[in-house]
Design a protein around this motif. Sequence first.
Motif, PDB file in Angstrom:
ATOM      1  N   ALA A 163       0.858  -1.187   0.000  1.00 16.78           N
ATOM      2  CA  ALA A 163       0.000   0.000   0.000  1.00 16.78           C
ATOM      3  C   ALA A 163       0.894   1.236   0.000  1.00 16.78           C
ATOM      4  O   ALA A 163       1.694   1.432   0.906  1.00 16.78           O
ATOM      5  N   ALA A 188       1.033   5.504  -1.808  1.00 17.54           N
ATOM      6  CA  ALA A 188       0.344   6.551  -2.574  1.00 17.54           C
ATOM      7  C   ALA A 188       0.706   6.521  -4.053  1.00 17.54           C
ATOM      8  O   ALA A 188      -0.069   6.983  -4.891  1.00 17.54           O
ATOM      9  N   ASP A 222      -0.344   2.583  -8.175  1.00 17.65           N
ATOM     10  CA  ASP A 222      -1.655   2.650  -8.834  1.00 17.65           C
ATOM     11  C   ASP A 222      -2.389   1.308  -8.843  1.00 17.65           C
ATOM     12  O   ASP A 222      -3.610   1.269  -8.770  1.00 17.65           O
ATOM     13  N   LEU A 247      -3.936   1.010  -5.394  1.00 19.34           N
ATOM     14  CA  LEU A 247      -5.005   1.997  -5.252  1.00 19.34           C
ATOM     15  C   LEU A 247      -6.238   1.624  -6.066  1.00 19.34           C
ATOM     16  O   LEU A 247      -7.371   1.758  -5.592  1.00 19.34           O
ATOM     17  N   ASN A 267      -9.674   0.901  -4.194  1.00 16.98           N
ATOM     18  CA  ASN A 267     -10.822   1.742  -4.549  1.00 16.98           C
ATOM     19  C   ASN A 267     -11.945   0.906  -5.142  1.00 16.98           C
ATOM     20  O   ASN A 267     -13.127   1.160  -4.880  1.00 16.98           O
TER      21      ASN A 267
END
Length: 122
Positions: free
Chosen positions: A88, A90, A93, A96, A100
Motif C-alpha cells: 500500500a 500513494a 496505482d 489503489l 478503490n
Amino acid sequence: AEALRGGEGVYLGRAVGIACSGDELEEEGLVLALVDGSFFAALRAFTRATRTALPDVAAAPLVPRLCEALEQGPLATLRLRMRNAGAAAADNDSFLAAANSLSCAGSYARRLRDVVTNGLGD
C-alpha cells in the motif's frame, strides 16, 4: 418462470465473466471497470426478473445466483488483484485501483441489497 430464471442466470454469468475479463479503469478515477460492469449486469438481471407477471417466482430464485456471480466474479478478481498489487503506497496505482474498486463494490453491494429487498417486497 423457470425459463426466465435460467435465461437471466445465463445472462448474469456471461455478463459478469465478460466484465471481469477486462483490465480497464473507469475514466472518473482509479476504479476498475469490472466493478461497474458486474454490478450493472446483476442489477439488470434482477430488475428484468421483477418485471414479469410473477416477480417473486422469477426473482427470488435468482438471488443466490446473483450472490454467487458477484462472489466468484468481481470479488474473487479484486481479492487476487489486492494480493498481487504490492505494498500500500500513494504511488502504487495497482494497489489503489484494487482498494478503490473493493470500496466501490461494497457500496454497490449495499445498493443492490436495497433493490433486491424492495423488489421482493421485504
